[in-house]
Design a protein around this motif. Structure first.
Motif: not given
Length: 189
Positions: A21-25
């Motif tokens: 989720r963090l890397h998607e952002a």
């Protein structure tokens, strides 16, 4: 399966989902924002996220019986590109998950030899896992705060471990090819 094994498996899944989720952002950042100077323990998102990965390599290798040691951080920014960094983080997270899925009750108190510069530190497996998950959470929180100063809204990254949050994690599960039953430790196939 004991509650301790189940707990470590759930933490490995939660870790993977939060990282994704963090890397998607991060993948939605405007040019220059990933590398831009920021206020935190590490001076940028690129430095913080690479640090998370490097320390994962260090501890996962030790958990697996390796001797990587300080060679893990010979290059402080092995992945300056966010796409390559994300792929490497996913691979590392899958490696940690596989380790946790293979754990048996007899493994939790086995000694782990951590190759530090000039010495070998010996700790219990469950203590090393606990430290690794805490390390991830600590630095993900810093990266999350740094995102607040970018063009991308920081994502929700703390909802991944209880049944009631199933709908909130569906997007990440689909991206990673993981089932709800796996995350809730009902099916480990």
């Amino acid at each position: 399966m004991t509650n301790a094994i189940r707990f470590n498996r759930k933490l490995a899944y939660a870790n993977m989902l939060a990282n994704d989720r963090l890397h998607e952002a991060v993948s939605m950042l405007e040019a220059g924002e990933f590398e831009a100077a920021r206020t935190s323990f590490f001076p940028s998102l690129v430095a913080t996220l690479n640090h998370i990965l490097i320390i994962d390599w260090f501890y996962i290798d030790a958990l697996e019986g390796g001797d990587l040691g300080a060679k893990a951080w010979e290059n402080e920014i092995p992945f300056p590109d966010p796409v390559d960094l994300r792929a490497a983080q996913i691979a590392s997270d899958r490696r940690l998950l596989a380790f946790c899925l293979a754990l048996g009750d007899e493994d939790l108190d086995r000694p782990v030899h951590i190759h530090r510069t000039g010495r070998i530190q010996v700790e219990r497996c469950d203590d090393v896992l606990s430290h690794l998950f805490q390390h991830q959470t600590h630095h993900r929180g810093q990266a999350h705060a740094m995102l607040a100063g970018t063009s991308v809204k920081p994502p929700q990254i703390d909802e991944f471990i209880v049944a009631d949050d199933a709908a909130s994690r569906a997007d990440v599960l689909q991206r990673l090819g993981i089932t709800e039953a796996q995350v809730m430790n009902q099916d480990q196939s």
